[in-house]
Design a protein around this motif. Structure first.
Motif, short mmCIF file in Angstrom:
data_model
loop_
_atom_site.label_atom_id
_atom_site.label_comp_id
_atom_site.label_asym_id
_atom_site.label_seq_id
_atom_site.Cartn_x
_atom_site.Cartn_y
_atom_site.Cartn_z
N SER A 190 0.78 -0.80 -0.06
CA SER A 190 0.02 0.04 -0.08
C SER A 190 0.62 1.24 -0.03
O SER A 190 0.57 2.54 0.14
N ASN A 191 2.02 0.94 0.25
CA ASN A 191 2.95 2.47 0.30
C ASN A 191 3.99 2.48 -1.05
O ASN A 191 3.84 1.67 -2.31
N PRO A 192 4.75 3.38 -1.52
CA PRO A 192 5.22 4.40 -2.68
C PRO A 192 5.93 2.26 -3.73
O PRO A 192 6.89 2.37 -2.27
N PHE A 193 6.08 2.72 -4.48
CA PHE A 193 6.83 2.04 -5.48
C PHE A 193 8.16 2.53 -6.49
O PHE A 193 6.84 3.01 -6.91
N VAL A 194 9.00 2.86 -6.44
CA VAL A 194 9.70 3.98 -6.90
C VAL A 194 11.06 3.82 -7.23
O VAL A 194 11.48 2.56 -7.35
N THR A 195 11.25 4.13 -9.10
CA THR A 195 11.77 2.69 -9.41
C THR A 195 12.83 4.90 -9.82
O THR A 195 13.10 5.65 -10.01
N LEU A 196 14.59 4.41 -10.19
CA LEU A 196 15.44 4.81 -10.46
C LEU A 196 16.36 3.64 -11.56
O LEU A 196 16.80 2.92 -11.52
N ASN A 197 16.23 4.66 -12.13
CA ASN A 197 17.72 4.17 -13.51
C ASN A 197 18.93 4.37 -13.69
O ASN A 197 19.28 6.02 -13.57
N CYS A 198 19.48 3.93 -12.69
CA CYS A 198 21.29 4.62 -12.87
C CYS A 198 21.39 5.15 -13.35
O CYS A 198 22.90 5.63 -13.11
N ALA A 199 21.36 4.73 -14.56
CA ALA A 199 22.26 5.04 -15.42
C ALA A 199 21.54 6.59 -16.63
O ALA A 199 21.81 7.51 -17.57
N SER A 200 20.71 7.49 -15.80
CA SER A 200 19.93 8.32 -16.10
C SER A 200 20.59 9.49 -16.47
O SER A 200 20.09 10.59 -16.30
N ALA A 201 21.66 10.08 -14.92
CA ALA A 201 21.45 11.17 -15.47
C ALA A 201 23.17 11.04 -14.47
O ALA A 201 23.87 10.31 -14.05
N GLU A 237 19.43 -1.55 -13.44
CA GLU A 237 20.91 -1.36 -14.17
C GLU A 237 21.82 -0.42 -12.81
O GLU A 237 22.24 0.62 -12.88
N VAL A 238 21.76 -1.13 -11.84
CA VAL A 238 22.22 -0.91 -9.76
C VAL A 238 24.51 -0.87 -10.72
O VAL A 238 24.79 0.39 -9.61
N ALA A 239 24.77 -1.41 -11.36
CA ALA A 239 25.92 -1.07 -11.38
C ALA A 239 26.35 0.45 -12.47
O ALA A 239 27.18 0.41 -12.28
N ASP A 240 25.06 1.02 -12.77
CA ASP A 240 25.41 1.88 -13.27
C ASP A 240 25.48 3.49 -12.31
O ASP A 240 25.80 4.44 -12.58
#
Length: 476
Positions: A190-201, A237-240
């Motif tokens: 019921s709480n947030p699912f937040v995504t981050l593309n680690c190669a995006s910035a 893509e946590v390697a980035d």
């Protein structure tokens, strides 16, 4: 640089502010009344608003407009200005969601500093929104093959814990869907699912995106970690992830707290981290591009997500799911998949995995007829575009083989394809190819084809062939 809406009942003031900002490279729009302001907002949302508290001859004052903007478009920062400013007005404006409050007559340098910070906040909010967008993935797992059932069983076990999960698999194989499945079946659903593309910035922007920013002891922008509080943060893509950010992320995992960029106070969060990679993290560690301590913290529960080629039996079901999805979301034709099209999809190469299959289905629905079953002729083909007859186009290597060797090569590739298509099920394969099961086993043995643990097949190694020969001799 950005579109700024200036709302002030004094023409000289709003034009002065516009001239200053346009000299700095900003684009400005002007409004002298609340009606003009609402009309401008209806035309296009600005990146920032500069709003006077007192508006003569208007139905709404600045606080009313601020309340409306924060209710309908909370991502737009609003800077309040007033010549009658006092602490009560400033507090009321900040409580209603204003970014900052500036009293007239204002200092130009002070105004520009506030504008720059507010515009940065606006940019970060847009960037965060973009990063959190998904491709309609809701965590629904589609498939019935043995390989898929093994994956789903692992994921179901993981949902019962709060442990960190590292999803490993090729790009496009459905790692984010697996992460969403874990989240949606956990106590955090019921709480947030937040995504981050680690190669995006860049490294600097990544710090602000993850940890947020602070100025003068006040929160300027909440980062993704705060937005995911009591929920799940998915690191794609946590390697980035930049090395410096890796160090800060390690501290978060150890202590569940951090400092915002530019801040001094500790922010406490309760976040479950699920990460994913298509790269060899051990190799990245050896190359000095990934911190070993962070790897061990993320890799509490490793889960391998199979490629589409390892679960070919699921392709027709996945294709039909995408057809229904595109019909619901985009209004594309709700067509069935013919048997020949399903079989053809199962024999194709899928380097882009599930993402590639989804794109193929979308293209077929857009370019094809509005009704009728999808036929194999509508699907992409590797054969030359001008080949319209039924001849088989041989590669140069095959064309030079004797007939017996060419036939063995064809039989081996054909049976490998069919076994993989049916997820390693020998009975279904035998039925499709028109052979008795025992005869198929003998044929596979003669062609050095062995089934794999994941329900597929491959060519046996020399050692395996010799072992089988020895075992056969011993049995005799």
């Amino acid at each position: 640089m950005g579109d700024i809406l200036i709302v002030d009942d004094e023409r000289d003031i709003r034009e002065l502010i516009a001239d200053i900002l346009e000299d700095e490279g900003y684009t400005t729009r002007l409004a002298g009344t609340s009606d003009e302001c609402v009309a401008q907002l209806g035309t296009q949302l600005p990146s920032l608003m500069i709003l006077d508290i007192w508006l003569k001859d208007s139905q709404m004052d600045g606080i009313d407009i601020l309340t409306k903007v924060k209710r309908e478009s909370p991502e737009v920062p609003v800077v309040i200005i007033s010549g009658h400013g006092n602490i009560e007005i400033a507090v009321a404006a900040i409580k209603q969601g204003a970014y900052d409050f500036i009293e007239k007559p204002f200092n130009i340098d002070q105004l520009l500093v506030v504008i720059r910070r507010a515009m940065e906040t606006s940019r970060l909010r847009r960037e965060n929104t973009e990063l959190r967008r998904t491709d309609f993935s809701t965590g629904e797992m589609i498939g019935s093959s043995a390989t898929f059932k093994g994956l789903k069983s692992q994921l179901e076990k993981v949902t019962k814990s709060n442990g960190r999960v590292l999803l490993r698999g090729p790009s496009g194989s459905g790692k984010e869907t697996a992460a969403r499945f874990i989240h949606s079946h956990s106590l955090r659903a019921s709480n947030p699912f937040v995504t981050l593309n680690c190669a995006s910035a860049s490294a600097e922007r990544m710090e602000r995106l993850l940890f947020g920013s602070e100025a003068n002891g006040q929160k300027v922008e909440a980062g993704l970690l705060e937005q995911a509080d009591h929920g799940t943060l998915y690191l794609d893509e946590v390697a980035d992830l930049p090395l410096d950010t890796q160090a800060r992320m390690l501290r978060v995992l150890l202590e569940q707290q951090f400092q915002r960029v530019g801040g001094t106070s500790q922010v406490n969060v309760d976040v479950r981290v699920i990460s994913a990679t298509s790269r060899d993290l051990e190799g990245e560690i050896a190359a000095g591009r990934f911190r070993e301590e962070l790897y061990h913290r993320l890799n509490v529960v490793p889960v391998d997500v199979p490629s589409l080629g390892e679960r070919r039996a699921d392709i027709p079901e996945l294709a039909q799911h995408f057809i229904a999805e595109f019909h619901k979301t985009d209004g594309l034709p709700n067509r069935e998949l013919s048997e020949d099209a399903a079989a053809y999809l199962q024999t194709m190469l899928w380097p882009g995995n599930i993402r590639q299959l989804r794109n193929v289905i979308e293209r077929v629905l857009i370019l094809g007829p509005d009704a009728g079953a999808i036929q194999s002729s509508e699907l992409p083909s590797d054969t030359p575009a001008d080949t319209n007859d039924s001849r088989v186009v041989l590669s140069g290597a095959v064309a030079q083989l004797p007939l017996r060797e060419a036939r063995e090569l064809f039989e081996r590739e054909y049976l490998l394809t069919q076994i993989n298509r049916f997820g390693g099920n020998i009975s279904r394969t035998a039925s499709f190819v028109g052979m008795e099961r025992s005869a198929l086993h003998r044929k596979l043995k003669s062609l050095n084809v062995v089934t794999t643990a994941r329900g597929g097949s491959r060519i046996a190694t020399v050692e395996e062939s010799e072992d089988e020969t020895r075992q056969g001799s011993a049995a005799e």
